[in-house]
Design an enzyme around this catalytic site. Sequence first.
Site, mmCIF file in Angstrom:
data_model
loop_
_atom_site.group_PDB
_atom_site.id
_atom_site.type_symbol
_atom_site.label_atom_id
_atom_site.label_comp_id
_atom_site.label_asym_id
_atom_site.label_seq_id
_atom_site.Cartn_x
_atom_site.Cartn_y
_atom_site.Cartn_z
ATOM 1 C CG ASN A 1 -0.812 -0.284 2.450
ATOM 2 O OD1 ASN A 1 -0.572 -1.409 2.852
ATOM 3 N ND2 ASN A 1 -0.776 0.758 3.237
ATOM 4 C CG ASP A 2 -0.093 4.329 2.738
ATOM 5 O OD1 ASP A 2 -1.046 3.704 2.276
ATOM 6 O OD2 ASP A 2 -0.151 4.958 3.804
ATOM 7 C CG PHE B 1 1.579 2.034 10.451
ATOM 8 C CD1 PHE B 1 1.663 0.675 10.172
ATOM 9 C CD2 PHE B 1 0.422 2.500 11.081
ATOM 10 C CE1 PHE B 1 0.621 -0.205 10.500
ATOM 11 C CE2 PHE B 1 -0.618 1.631 11.414
ATOM 12 C CZ PHE B 1 -0.521 0.283 11.135
ATOM 13 C CD1 TRP C 1 -7.234 2.500 2.358
ATOM 14 C CD2 TRP C 1 -6.627 0.377 2.793
ATOM 15 N NE1 TRP C 1 -5.932 2.500 2.808
ATOM 16 C CE2 TRP C 1 -5.535 1.234 3.083
ATOM 17 C CE3 TRP C 1 -6.473 -1.009 2.985
ATOM 18 C CZ2 TRP C 1 -4.309 0.743 3.565
ATOM 19 C CZ3 TRP C 1 -5.255 -1.483 3.462
ATOM 20 C CH2 TRP C 1 -4.200 -0.605 3.743
#
Length: 481
Positions: free
Chosen positions: A39-40, A100, A302
């Site tokens: 993801n990010d 994260f 998402w």
Amino acid sequence: MGDLLRLFIGLVSLIGIKAAVNDRFYPRYHLAPPHGWMNDPNGFSYFRGEYHLFYQYNPESSMEPGIAHWGHASSKDLFHWQHLPIAMYPNDTYDKSGVFSGSALIEDDKMYLYYTGNVNYPNEQPDHEQFQALAESTDGINVKKYEKNPIINAPNRQPNIRDPKVWKHGSKYYMVLGNSFENGTLGRVLLYASDDKINWEEVAILHQSDGSLGYMFECPDFFELNGKYVLLFSPQGIEPQGDKYRNLFQTGYIIGHFSYETNEFHPITKFREIDHGHDYYATQTIKDKKGRRLLVAWFDMWEQDYPERKDGFTGQMTIVRELVLTHDNRIIQKPTHEANTVRSNRLRTGKGKVGDAVTFEDKAGEINIKGDSSRDLEVTIEGEGSTVKISYDARNGTVTLDRGGNDGVRRTEWRPRGRILKWRIFVDASSIELFCGEGEVTFSSRFFPDGDVSVRLSSENTREFAVSNLKRTVCLSDDDD
Ligand SMILES: *[C@@H]1O[C@H](CO)[C@@H](O)[C@H](O)[C@H]1NC(C)=O
Ligand SMILES: *[C@@H]1O[C@H](CO)[C@@H](O)[C@H](O)[C@H]1NC(C)=O
Ligand SMILES: *[C@@H]1O[C@H](CO)[C@@H](O)[C@H](O)[C@H]1NC(C)=O
């Protein structure tokens, strides 16, 4: 089948051999994980002659984000990516439930990586805490976490504080953090400052939701563009309004004035979405050596359950775009000139006719269309089981991308600036990126065609219909990690 494949991929990555990833939806020139979940984008930077891009990574499974690691890749030209070893594992007390998102600062030939350590406490209130942490790399490959982490402690009763974006101005360092306040009901962006990169102090609330912008701001970014300041972020919890805010979560920006004397940001525009497609989230920008403001986004959304999950990978990045601010305070996104490095043979040039269809060699290509801005235009991109229609409505001044199925339509206002309508479209196995005009409106959407992919003109209005194959630059065979 899903569980078995997941088990298989888990085992394969545990014993360190190549995982089985099905190629049918795997991007040819976009960065995707070698296997597992992406993801990010994180730590986007230019270091020793190469662009580096880290990302939220679950090497164990493509079915879920899992416990985030930092995956890593580098490129000399933003299109030919090389996978590098996993940069950070979630194996310290302050990041054991996830390394994260965060960013990179390059100084004195060293890479400083700022990130959020997530720690979950099941069945407690709050059920997690988030710490800001630092790591360093001297060679751009091996990353060492700072011994005295965390550098910013978790604040009481505000468990959601994350995604540090760090930059230097004058002799000081600055950081923006995304935060949720009022017991998780409103989003905001906090500004921190530091003299030494390690000790940080909160100096301002840069911007906060008045209730209309949701409960959490993720992945904030703050930078100067053409003399003004851009606050770019991904708010969660905005309700759809007509054609706006149709995705589960948004990404957009506010333009304003900012002073480093007072640390006050004065908005001069309202929040505006930066892309109008289905799959675009968690942007990150850098200023590169050539002085360009470059942006990359997660090319996914998402809670989508796209079929690639069962093929051994989830997620990819958009192509990198260069940003410009117009006089009327709108961000333009253009593909970088490095896009020419993936162009291969021309399949079609000249004026197109209705029904003209061109098939890409390897599901990847670029389409350049010019038409008259006073007339409607429609083009269809299709493969087995999936069709995307892109259309311009001259009377209403709108562009629509319709990928079919449930919630398939995305639409926004756009009128070409002169008599010529221009579209540039990048297609890559399971994705479409549409740049309207000079990039004043973009749509980034995933689609999942089996077999060959073709483009077909569905209306007469074309002055030019140019189609090229694009090369495969990201090989599954590089994927050792
Ligand atoms: C975390 O994992 C990395 C990679 O396996 C290892 O080099 C490092 O020593 C580990 N750190 C801790 C605290 O276990
Ligand atoms: C947050 O929730 C707590 C516990 O329910 C309550 O006591 C407090 O007043 C709330 N704070 C705000 C700012 O709403
Ligand atoms: C154009 O606008 C009219 C009036 O609002 C609407 O009825 C029509 O559906 C629109 N056309 C398209 C293609 O959106």
